[in-house]
Design an enzyme around this catalytic site. Sequence first.
Site, short mmCIF file in Angstrom:
data_model
loop_
_atom_site.label_atom_id
_atom_site.label_comp_id
_atom_site.label_asym_id
_atom_site.label_seq_id
_atom_site.Cartn_x
_atom_site.Cartn_y
_atom_site.Cartn_z
CG HIS A 85 37.24 19.29 2.44
ND1 HIS A 85 35.91 19.21 2.11
CD2 HIS A 85 37.87 19.69 1.31
CE1 HIS A 85 35.74 19.57 0.85
NE2 HIS A 85 36.91 19.86 0.34
CG ASP A 164 30.28 27.81 -1.07
OD1 ASP A 164 31.18 28.35 -1.74
OD2 ASP A 164 30.04 26.60 -1.12
NE ARG A 171 34.08 29.37 -7.63
CZ ARG A 171 34.54 28.49 -6.74
NH1 ARG A 171 33.89 28.27 -5.62
NH2 ARG A 171 35.65 27.83 -6.95
CB SER A 186 34.15 27.56 -2.09
OG SER A 186 33.23 26.50 -2.20
CE LYS A 190 31.54 24.29 0.71
NZ LYS A 190 31.40 23.92 -0.67
#
Length: 425
Positions: A85, A164, A171, A186, A190
Amino acid sequence: MSAFDAVDVICNKRDGGRLSDAEIDWLIGGYGAGAIPDEQVSALLMAIVWRGMERAELARWTQAIVESGERLDLSRLTRPTVDKHSTGGVGDKVSLILAPLVASLGAAVPQLSGRGLGHTGGTLDKLEAISGWRAALGPDELVSQLETVGCAICAAGAGLAPADRKLYALRDVTGTVESIPLIAGSIMSKKIAEGTSALVLDVKVGSGAFMADRERAARLARTMVELGSENGVRTTALLSAMDVPLGRTAGNALEVREALEVLHGGGPADLVEVTVALATEMLALCGLAGDPAAALADGSAAATFVRMIEAQGGDLGAPLPVARHVEVLRADRSGVLGRLDARGVGVAAWRLGAGRARKEDPVSAAAGVVCRVKPGEEVAAGDVVLELHSDEPERFERAVAALDGAVRIDDAPPPASPLVLERIA
Ligand code: URA
């Protein structure tokens, strides 16, 4: 009757208290079910921005988000699973190369990705520049493609960490994105729900990144590594520099073209360096041997990329979109490029049409910026430094304005600075 009073929960956090496990479960569950209104959750989120969260509190928060939806079961796969990620940067097309590269060396890479928002591009938007390619894969299709091809880049299904999705949208419009625990929870919720056994985080630092400050980026990385490890996902992080765009392109089709160059053993050195560093981490985490540089040079990564794209309906024989108009920015003097600001280039690409301001906006596949010169390279007065690509000429003026001060030509080369700044495990 409700188990808690939302105002008490908000005041507890406002005054620096720790949310109890029961409060967290009630809040995330209730918000997902529509029983707690946006304004109360917004107030709590702002209190978290200011007060932070303790480690165990964040672990429970993250777990509650995971449990708001389904968890993919990748245990049937015969290959070890590992994902990556990135916190997002300008010209960051690494995922397009990395997933097939690591798959070609024996791993299964379930790269569930998002779309771009603001000045950083999204992996799905990039791949959608390829004719016919489809981002949506059902869970069975995903597992089957992971077993046969070894990798898939696809949209995260609506059933994965749905709390989320709702929290992130809130947010986004309440000034509560910039909080280390909220970002970490967050992202990691995932990845935990996705079912990968191992994860490498590429945490970008610099003007083009989510976090310009190295100390904060390192804290975010450490928080995510801890969350992953506590949830059975072997996780490490690299901090990498994002003051200058990665590679020479920012924009969807332009980045696909550049990713293909790297997959065929060429491409810009900085992009290759970051990709190989991340691939090396991923292979080590899942206990595989293999030489990523060799897999780029010998075509095996490229062959896996072709199989992945074709499995998702993409036609690599069809030409990639090309912009109808190109404007250039030229050097106003001779020298060495000393600065090419990633944020300026990212915002320019976005204003040319490559990115979106709202989730619903369409993106242009052809729009973007090509950096013909990178810092440290010589340039003569009048040489092209940047190409701006767009289908809509009226976009050029605002794109050029975004580049004001982004380019500087010096007499001497800038000091060499490392691309990979730190490893956090
Ligand atoms: N990306 C996410 O998925 N969540 C955040 O909070 C920030 C970036």
